[in-house]
Every structure is written in C-alpha cells, then in structure tokens.
Design a protein around this motif. Sequence first.
Motif, mmCIF file in Angstrom:
data_model
loop_
_atom_site.group_PDB
_atom_site.id
_atom_site.type_symbol
_atom_site.label_atom_id
_atom_site.label_comp_id
_atom_site.label_asym_id
_atom_site.label_seq_id
_atom_site.Cartn_x
_atom_site.Cartn_y
_atom_site.Cartn_z
ATOM 1 N N ASP A 139 86.276 -53.202 -36.658
ATOM 2 C CA ASP A 139 85.626 -53.487 -37.206
ATOM 3 C C ASP A 139 83.856 -52.879 -36.891
ATOM 4 O OD1 ASP A 139 84.433 -54.997 -35.875
ATOM 5 O OD2 ASP A 139 84.418 -57.005 -36.564
ATOM 6 N N SER A 140 82.497 -53.326 -37.787
ATOM 7 C CA SER A 140 81.740 -52.889 -37.092
ATOM 8 C C SER A 140 80.991 -53.316 -35.638
ATOM 9 C CB SER A 140 80.431 -53.296 -38.380
ATOM 10 O OG SER A 140 80.504 -54.190 -38.671
ATOM 11 N N THR A 141 81.453 -54.213 -35.445
ATOM 12 C CA THR A 141 80.825 -55.251 -34.296
ATOM 13 C C THR A 141 81.646 -54.152 -33.066
ATOM 14 O OG1 THR A 141 81.179 -57.729 -35.104
ATOM 15 C CG2 THR A 141 80.996 -57.164 -33.427
ATOM 16 N N VAL B 73 80.098 -46.838 -38.055
ATOM 17 C CA VAL B 73 79.642 -47.987 -38.235
ATOM 18 C C VAL B 73 78.980 -48.042 -39.774
ATOM 19 C CG1 VAL B 73 77.487 -49.209 -37.877
ATOM 20 C CG2 VAL B 73 78.890 -48.121 -35.643
ATOM 21 N N GLU C 181 80.065 -46.414 -42.599
ATOM 22 C CA GLU C 181 80.679 -46.668 -43.561
ATOM 23 C C GLU C 181 81.245 -47.696 -43.614
ATOM 24 O OE1 GLU C 181 85.687 -44.772 -43.907
ATOM 25 O OE2 GLU C 181 83.874 -43.622 -42.313
ATOM 26 N N LEU C 182 81.313 -48.777 -42.917
ATOM 27 C CA LEU C 182 81.891 -50.274 -42.376
ATOM 28 C C LEU C 182 81.015 -51.091 -43.074
ATOM 29 C CD1 LEU C 182 83.766 -50.323 -39.051
ATOM 30 C CD2 LEU C 182 85.000 -50.239 -41.407
ATOM 31 N N GLU C 183 79.593 -50.712 -42.384
ATOM 32 C CA GLU C 183 78.572 -52.105 -42.887
ATOM 33 C C GLU C 183 77.277 -51.212 -43.111
ATOM 34 O OE1 GLU C 183 76.831 -55.386 -41.583
ATOM 35 O OE2 GLU C 183 78.363 -55.154 -39.780
ATOM 36 N N PRO C 184 76.887 -49.967 -44.483
ATOM 37 C CA PRO C 184 76.441 -49.513 -45.288
ATOM 38 C C PRO C 184 75.089 -50.064 -45.002
ATOM 39 C CG PRO C 184 77.459 -49.535 -46.551
ATOM 40 C CD PRO C 184 78.416 -50.930 -45.885
ATOM 41 N N GLU C 185 75.245 -51.458 -45.573
ATOM 42 C CA GLU C 185 73.533 -51.729 -45.751
ATOM 43 C C GLU C 185 73.420 -52.282 -44.574
ATOM 44 O OE1 GLU C 185 72.848 -51.758 -48.950
ATOM 45 O OE2 GLU C 185 74.373 -50.693 -49.461
ATOM 46 N N ASN C 186 73.391 -52.562 -43.692
ATOM 47 C CA ASN C 186 73.339 -53.071 -42.106
ATOM 48 C C ASN C 186 72.225 -51.498 -41.050
ATOM 49 O OD1 ASN C 186 72.652 -54.202 -39.204
ATOM 50 N ND2 ASN C 186 74.543 -55.082 -39.414
ATOM 51 N N THR C 187 70.539 -52.472 -41.624
ATOM 52 C CA THR C 187 69.615 -51.787 -41.488
ATOM 53 C C THR C 187 69.502 -51.573 -40.018
ATOM 54 O OG1 THR C 187 68.135 -52.295 -42.972
ATOM 55 C CG2 THR C 187 67.033 -50.944 -41.575
ATOM 56 N N TYR D 127 71.788 -51.019 -37.531
ATOM 57 C CA TYR D 127 73.099 -49.392 -37.160
ATOM 58 C C TYR D 127 72.110 -48.516 -37.320
ATOM 59 C CZ TYR D 127 76.525 -52.870 -36.323
ATOM 60 O OH TYR D 127 77.048 -53.989 -36.199
#
Length: 783
Positions: free
Chosen positions: A579-581, A606, A608-614, A616
């Motif tokens: 996962d992203s972690t 990353v 791709e897995l969490e497109p909304e996590n600023t 990263y």
Amino acid sequence: MSFIATTTTPTTFWFSTTPHQSQRKNLLTKQNGSLPLKPFSKISIFSSNFNSSTSITASTLLQNTINQDRIDCNTDIRRLCEVGDLKNAMNLLCNSPVSQLELKTLCLILQLCAEHKSLKDGSLVEGQEAHGYLLRLGYGSYNTVGNSLIAFYSKCKKIENAHKVFDELSDRDVISWNSIVCGYVSNGLAKQGLEIFSEMMLSGVNVDLATMVIVLPACAEMGLLLFGRALHGYAIKSQHFSNEITLHNTLLDMYAKCGDLGSAICVFGKIGKKSVVSWTSMITGYTREGKFDKAIGLFSEMEAEGIKPDLFTVTSILHACACNGSLESGKNVHDYILRNNLKTNIFVANALMDMYAKCGDMTESQLVFDQMLRRDLISWNTIIGGYSKNCLPNEAFGLFLEMQSGFNPNCVTISCILPACSSLSALERGREIHGYALRNGFISDRYITNALVDMYAKCGALPIARLLFNRLTEKDLVSWTVMITGHGMHGCGREAIAIFNEMRKEGIKPDGISFIAILYACSHSGLLDEGLRFFNIMRNDCKIEPKLEHYACMVDLLACAGRLTKAYKFIKTMPIEADSTVWGALLCGCRIHRDVKLAEIVAEKVFELEPENTGYYVLLANIYAEAEKWEEVKKLRERISRRGLRKSPGCSWIEINKKVHIFVARDRSNPQYKKIELFLERVRMRMKEEGCFPDKRYALVNAGDMEKEEALCGHSEKLAMAFGILSLPPGKTVRVTKNLRVCGDCHEVAKFMSKMVGKEIVLRDSNRFHHFKDGRCSCRGYW
C-alpha cells in the motif's frame, strides 16, 4: 431464619417466575392462628405515585383500615403492590391488624421491595420488616417464604444472608437450589454458584429448565467449556428440554463466549424457529471472535428473514461495524435506527457515535452527539475518545472541559483524554491529569497507568515513563509494548530490544503490534541485522503472519540503512500488495539518501495509490529541490495546483505556563519576534565563527544564497526553539513539537544551540524524538 439484614439492591421474586405453581398455591392458602402482636408505628406521609385511575386511593384505604374493626386489608395492600406503590403499601401494612395478614400479601411486599426501581437502603429496611412479619406470624418454615427471602437478599447483594436462609431450610426443593445458585451467579460469584450446583446434583435434586438457564451463563463467565458441554449432554439425554428455545439461546451464548464458535453455529442451525435473541447471540459471537463480516452478513440475513432487530441486536451490529471499520454498513444500520425511531435510546446513540468515531467520521459522530436529548458519562467518554483517536486533540480537550460542568471524569475519561496530551506533546496538561488520577484513586487501574506511561513517553519524558512502568506490579502485553514503542521513538533501540527480551522471559507472548514496535525501534536506531532477526522470529518462531505494517517497518529499516535497491526488491517480492505506507517508507529513504531516479519511480506508485495525498507530492518536490532540479519542482507544483490539492502548512508549537504557542514558517505574529530574530542571527554568527555554515539545500527555494539563508532562519522549529530558550528559566528543558519531519539544517542548528546556551532541547517531529544536548543528538543520524 432469625436475623434481619441491613443493606440492599433490586431483585426478582423467584417463585413468581419458576414452575411448580401448584405446590406454591397450596402453601399460599395455609394460615396460622392470630398472634398478639402490636402493629408497627403509623406513618402519615403518603406517596403521590399511586395510580389515579384506581378506584381506591391510599388515604381512603388507610382511613377505612383505622375505622373498621375487620376489613380485607390484604386485597388493598395487594392493589398498592400491583401499581408499585411501596411506601403506601408499607404504611397500610403497618396499620393493619397483624392477625389478618396473609402469607401472599407479605410475599408480594417482599417482591416489591426487591424490584423497587428506586431501590435505596430504605427498601431493604422495608423488606426486612416484611421478613420480620413472616417470622412472627410463623411462616418462617415455609419453603415458599425461604425461596422468596433467598431471592430478595440475593438481589440486595446480601448473599451471605441469602445463604443463611438457605441453610436453615429443612426441606429444600429445586426452587431453593435454583434461587441460591442464581444469587451467587448474579452477584459475580460464578465459581461459588457452580460449587453449590455440584452439591445440588450430589443431593439427587432433579434440575429443571431454570437450573440450566442459570448455570450455563456461569460456565460462560468462567470459560468452563467442558462443564458447559457436559450440561448440554445432560439436556440432550434428559429429553425434557429438546424444544426449549430459551435453553438453545443460552447454550448458543455459552459456546460463543467460551470461544467455541463451531458449536455455537451448530446450535444456531438446529434452532427451528429462531428468536431475536438467537440471532443477536450469534451476531455477538461472530463479533467477539473478530469475524465482523460474518456478523454484518448475519444481520442482513436476519432482516431478510423478517426478524425485527431489538436494541441489543442494533448495538451489537454497530460494534461489529466499528471494529471492522465498515462505515457503509454502519450507515445502513443508522438508517434502520432512524426508520424505527430508535435514535432517542441512549445506548443506541452511544453505540452509533462510537461506530462513526472508530470509522474515522467525526463529523457524523459529533452530529449524533449534538442530537442526543440526554447524555451520560459514556456519551462524553465516547466523543472525547473519538477525537483523541482521530488525532483531533484540541477538540477532545474542548469537550473534556465542557463535560466537567455536569460530570466528573472517571477512569475511562482519563484514558480517553491522555492520548490527546500525547498528540499535542502537552506535558503540563498530562501532569495535571496524572495528579487528578492520583487524587481520585485511579492510578491502580492498569489501563490508566499504561496510558500515563504512553503519554509521558510521547511527551518526551521517557525517564518518568520508565519509572511508572517499573512500579507496575502486574505488567500486561500493552504495558511492555508501550515501553518498547517509547524507547523506539526516542532512538533507544538497544534498550527497546532489552525490554522486548525481558518481556519474553516473563512469559508474555508478543503479538503483531509488539513486533511492529520492535521493528520500528530497530529502524530508528539503524539496527538492520537485529530488525531482520526479529522479522524472522515473528514469522518462524511466533507463527505470526506479517501484515502491511510489518512490511512497511522492514522497508523503512532497509531504506534508512541505505539499502534502497534491496528495499525495492523486498516490496516486489511481498506476498501481499504493497500500500501507500510501504511505498512511502521507500520514498522517505530516497530523500535521505538523495536517490532522485528511484524516487521518481516510487512516487508514481504512491500517486497511483493515494492521488489526493498532498504529502507525497511535497516529499517528491523537496527531493527535487534538494537536488536543485527547479524545473521539476515547478512541474510538480503545477500538477498539485491542477488537481486542486492544498499543502498542509508546516508548524511547530511549544507549551509554556499552560499556554501553547504555535509558529509557522517566517511567522512574525509572536510579540517576541524581534528578540527571536536577533537570537537566531546571533546563533548563525557563532556557527559561522566555528566553521558551521547553513545547508542551503534545505531552503527549498530557487533563489540566491542570501535569500536561502533567510528562508532557513524562518523555519517554524527554529522559531519555536528560540522562543523556548528565551522564555524558559535556566535548567528548564525546551520541548518543541513539529507536525512534519525536521529539516537537516534545523537539526544542525538545534545541536549547536543546545551547546551554545547549555540547555537540553527535545524536538518531536512527525517521525521520532530528537534529544539535543551538549551539541549532540540522540538520533545519531538515523532520522
């Protein structure tokens, strides 16, 4: 039975709920001759809770009793008992001719005393008066009276008095045995209850359905699966209970609570017409065993069968949704609650609030809380705990203060609010709560002590955490894991390993969370070989299957040690999808070791897995900036802008004199900003004099050297540390917290400041603790 007891609690009248009606009916018709007894003193105050629709009022009844020579006072007293008017029933009893009182009347009074909703010491006294009448009228030798008294004293939590009544019974029947066994079990003395049940069996008394329903829950409470199975076998052989759904439900509950889910499923399948209790017991059994999806599925099946869930079913399924993080299923249950007008029930509202909190939706949880017509301490604890666990400590503190206007915090409240202190590194507030716990005798509670150890460790006071831990007389797995985690956060990997080994020597078996703690500790101390060894111990010796959290720790361990290629291959060979972690841990390693090429590959995974996590996007931008790839930084910032994402601003804070002071980069709002700026300039001058120059890579701006140096001076952690040094007295440790990872330049400045001013500085960033003292840091470069 020549004694009268002195305290009380509510009860059920045993003989009114058990079989053998014909035996009791004969006993109730027996009468003794009149005795020359004086009535008890009159009481002239009457209760207003007598049913106004009743044709005879309490005052009329009392007046008629006084004026007439003979009257059927028994009928009048019974009518008062039927409407629950204990006070006026007792008044009438005390003013009635003693010779006319019947056994049934006195037993009804006794029953009402035991069942009285507002049971206080007075109700026990009134029950004892009824006991006295029974003895003086010569009814003491009747089994019915003895059984009623056993039930009364048991529910009044006077089990020793109940047992004395039982011992003085000359001719005990099955009801007598059931009453005393039930008394012990209902008073939390299951072991003694089962011992008396064994005596009952040896005495040759045939058990009935009531016996089975009493004893099986005792087996469940004690975890005596074999005993419960033996009772199940007895029930099958006797053939008297084969169609009793009450027995089947009790068996189902016993098997579920003893962890034998297979037998519970078998019993459930054999129930022909399942009641709501059957379905609820099975749902609760699945939930207890961690099979939350099964529980949720069974709830849907129950509705499809046309069985209407009750309050217990609803609270049970909400708990399953909460534990499983099944927000959508929880919302469906919420819809059912609204359709059936159950939202006003406080137990349902509390369970619903807890479900939303554990699923991370504090907006809905707060909405449920706001709409509650009545709140109890559980309601407040649930909402405070929800905010604490969802990393919203300020909201938790606000509600904690609001709660105290109507409720006093209990043990649960303290364990809920302490994590909020940990999140904010609010050591002073934590100490105040510790003091409250000491003053109120909560410190003996292991949950409180574990929470305090965790709070002190996460607030940077590891020696105090260790002191509290050492004082624990009984350490459970949580206690050990908290200490391992605390030492890991502070970069004390060797000490964490020693604690882990000591835990195993004490016979405490580590679980998955314990291994996350020790792997984390190894990672933050650069103990690569030790971390690999513990990972293998977990899989091979302890037979614990690694989860994503364990794999993330291993990737972090390899990446921090500079084994980036090995970490990448490790991810590729994982038996479960990363996962992203996991990928994020490798991306952080790429920044530490400035591997831009691998960072680009990992970042795309990353995104791709969490497109909304600023976070990263910002991390990759910082990697580009440190490598002075300004064109790539520009492109990435444009990409962030196109997606409408917003960066969380970096901030640092420090608590001084119970007030939290917050700083952001280039913050000029603090009244002491001029002094802070002058102090930092002086620090820079001293550093340059000693040959230490700013690391301009961490400025993260495409500008000249002067502008970069100015940008570095304005980092929030520098401002907070400078403010702490200027504001705190000599010898006082400066404790600063930052919501992001500390930059390399600030790290070097903090080391220099600790030597320059002779103060210890404790800086907690998003990753770990840094203890700066005499120009050195506890992290030893592993951060």
